[in-house]
Design an enzyme around this catalytic site. Structure first.
Site, mmCIF file in Angstrom:
data_model
loop_
_atom_site.group_PDB
_atom_site.id
_atom_site.type_symbol
_atom_site.label_atom_id
_atom_site.label_comp_id
_atom_site.label_asym_id
_atom_site.label_seq_id
_atom_site.Cartn_x
_atom_site.Cartn_y
_atom_site.Cartn_z
ATOM 1 N N CYS A 60 0.811 -1.226 0.000
ATOM 2 C CA CYS A 60 0.000 0.000 0.000
ATOM 3 C C CYS A 60 0.841 1.272 0.000
ATOM 4 O O CYS A 60 0.638 2.172 -0.824
ATOM 5 C CB CYS A 60 -0.970 -0.010 1.181
ATOM 6 S SG CYS A 60 -0.186 0.051 2.815
ATOM 7 N N HIS B 51 -2.493 1.137 6.854
ATOM 8 C CA HIS B 51 -2.876 1.064 5.450
ATOM 9 C C HIS B 51 -3.105 2.469 4.905
ATOM 10 O O HIS B 51 -3.457 3.394 5.642
ATOM 11 C CB HIS B 51 -4.145 0.226 5.270
ATOM 12 C CG HIS B 51 -4.416 -0.144 3.840
ATOM 13 N ND1 HIS B 51 -3.673 -1.087 3.162
ATOM 14 C CD2 HIS B 51 -5.334 0.323 2.946
ATOM 15 C CE1 HIS B 51 -4.117 -1.194 1.919
ATOM 16 N NE2 HIS B 51 -5.120 -0.351 1.763
ATOM 17 N N HIS C 256 -5.936 1.734 -4.247
ATOM 18 C CA HIS C 256 -4.999 1.227 -3.237
ATOM 19 C C HIS C 256 -4.574 -0.187 -3.590
ATOM 20 O O HIS C 256 -5.182 -0.869 -4.420
ATOM 21 C CB HIS C 256 -5.635 1.269 -1.841
ATOM 22 C CG HIS C 256 -6.725 0.267 -1.615
ATOM 23 N ND1 HIS C 256 -6.906 -0.394 -0.420
ATOM 24 C CD2 HIS C 256 -7.729 -0.189 -2.430
ATOM 25 C CE1 HIS C 256 -7.948 -1.201 -0.492
ATOM 26 N NE2 HIS C 256 -8.469 -1.099 -1.697
#
Length: 381
Positions: A296, A344, A356
């Site tokens: 990520c 994240h 993402h």
């Protein structure tokens, strides 16, 4: 210039590979026993499996960021150590050159009647320990004295560099240990998640997929609601700007245009967003920074780098860059962070959606920002 140290084997960090360590196998074995139909223990429901798997993936995300931080520290420390060792090699070469000059002076002094002790002194490893410096200086010319001073200064400098390099190697070893521990932690979490999923029947897997889709649909509805609120805010701002223009025209004054709060993406943000869109469909791989796969924070770092903006490697450091923005004020290109541990991150694209790199086994994709609990958002530039 010749090198006066042994060839060094540069330590390389192996590319992340999803292997299963002994610790991972032990953890997976225990988890499999609890997930299976162990005597006297009921098999977990699909809902329980979903929650456990989601939690394991989240823990793996946190472990991945720890791994990324350790890898960054290891790379930085290796570069510093390599630099120090190179300085030591160059300094040693200069020291040997100076030693040869002093040897020539000593030989000349000996031939012209100088004392043998002077020869010994000039070639000794520690001239200060041989006898008093003032007695030595009385026997040297100005040029010889300067050469000896240079020799002593160079030797002291090299000793310090060697000590710095030794301490640097110790820190590098510690960084590498943290790196190995982080890698093992990630592998353990992912292996546990895979094993837990493998205990499901085909019907249970279908039920799990349905639960996942329900979660996505709820997140999409929230994204649509945010998009509607942002659109209403834009319309209100546009109406306010029109009123200001009319009033300015009536008063014959230059109009003042208030900020809409959601202007079109800046050139840099547009470039970052374009890069992120080009990565859609590429696999998530923990610890990866492209170009064929990403985790990520590796994706967001690479996207903004394409726009000429350098971001730190981890989510924990990226969240500290740029300007904090509220969810209602998000613009395309902004970074949205998730979970209380900030494990994240995704890039906002508008209408409550983001791009993402989700998790192992998934691919870079568009998703509602409400798919996970939001921690906060920043505007890098």
């Amino acid at each position: 210039m010749p090198s006066h140290r042994k060839p060094r084997t540069r330590i390389r960090t192996a590319a992340p590979a999803v292997g299963i360590t002994t610790a991972a196998l032990a953890s997976v074995s225990l988890l499999a026993q609890s997930a299976g139909a162990a005597p006297g223990r009921p098999k977990p429901t699909v809902d329980e499996v979903q929650r456990k798997v989601d939690d394991l993936y989240r823990q793996a995300g946190t472990a991945t960021e720890s791994y990324n931080r350790a890898k960054e520290a290891t790379d930085d420390q290796r570069e510093k150590v390599d630099g120090l060792l190179d300085e030591v090699a160059r300094g040693t070469a200069r020291l040997n050159d100076t030693r040869r000059v002093l040897g020539a002076y000593a030989a000349e002094q000996y031939r012209t009647g100088g004392t043998a002790s002077t020869v010994t002194l000039m070639l000794a490893d520690d001239p200060q320990a041989f006898f008093d410096r003032n007695h030595l200086m009385k026997q040297l010319t100005g040029r010889e004295e300067q050469a000896l001073r240079d020799f002593e200064t160079e030797r002291a400098g090299i000793a310090k560099k060697r000590a710095d390099a030794t301490r640097g190697l110790e820190r590098l070893t510690a960084s590498q240990e943290a790196l190995r521990a982080g890698k093992q932690d990630v592998q353990t979490k992912l292996a546990a998640a895979r094993t837990l999923l493998s205990t499901l029947t085909a019907r249970e897997k279908a039920r799990l997929a349905a639960l996942e889709e329900k979660k996505r649909e709820e997140a999409r509805k929230k994204a649509a609601e945010l998009a509607a609120r942002q659109e209403a805010a834009r319309e209100a701002a546009a109406a306010e700007a029109a009123k200001a223009a009319e009033a300015a025209e009536a008063a014959k004054k230059p109009p003042t245009t208030p900020s809409t709060g959601t202007p079109s993406a800046s050139t840099k943000a547009a470039k970052a967003l374009a890069f992120a869109r080009e990565q859609i469909g590429k696999p998530y791989v923990w610890g990866a920074t492209g170009p064929s796969s990403y985790d990520c924070s590796g994706l967001t770092q690479a996207a903004w780098k394409a726009a000429g903006v350098d971001l730190p490697r981890t989510t924990w450091d990226q969240v500290k860059t740029g300007t904090r923005v509220a969810t209602a004020e998000l613009r395309p290109g902004d970074l949205v962070f998730f979970y209380d541990d900030i494990s994240h991150v995704g890039m906002y694209i508008g209408n409550g959606m983001m791009i993402h790199a989700p998790k192992p086994g998934a691919y870079v994709r568009e998703e509602s920002i409400y798919y996970m609990p939001i921690y906060g958002s920043v505007r890098p530039a």
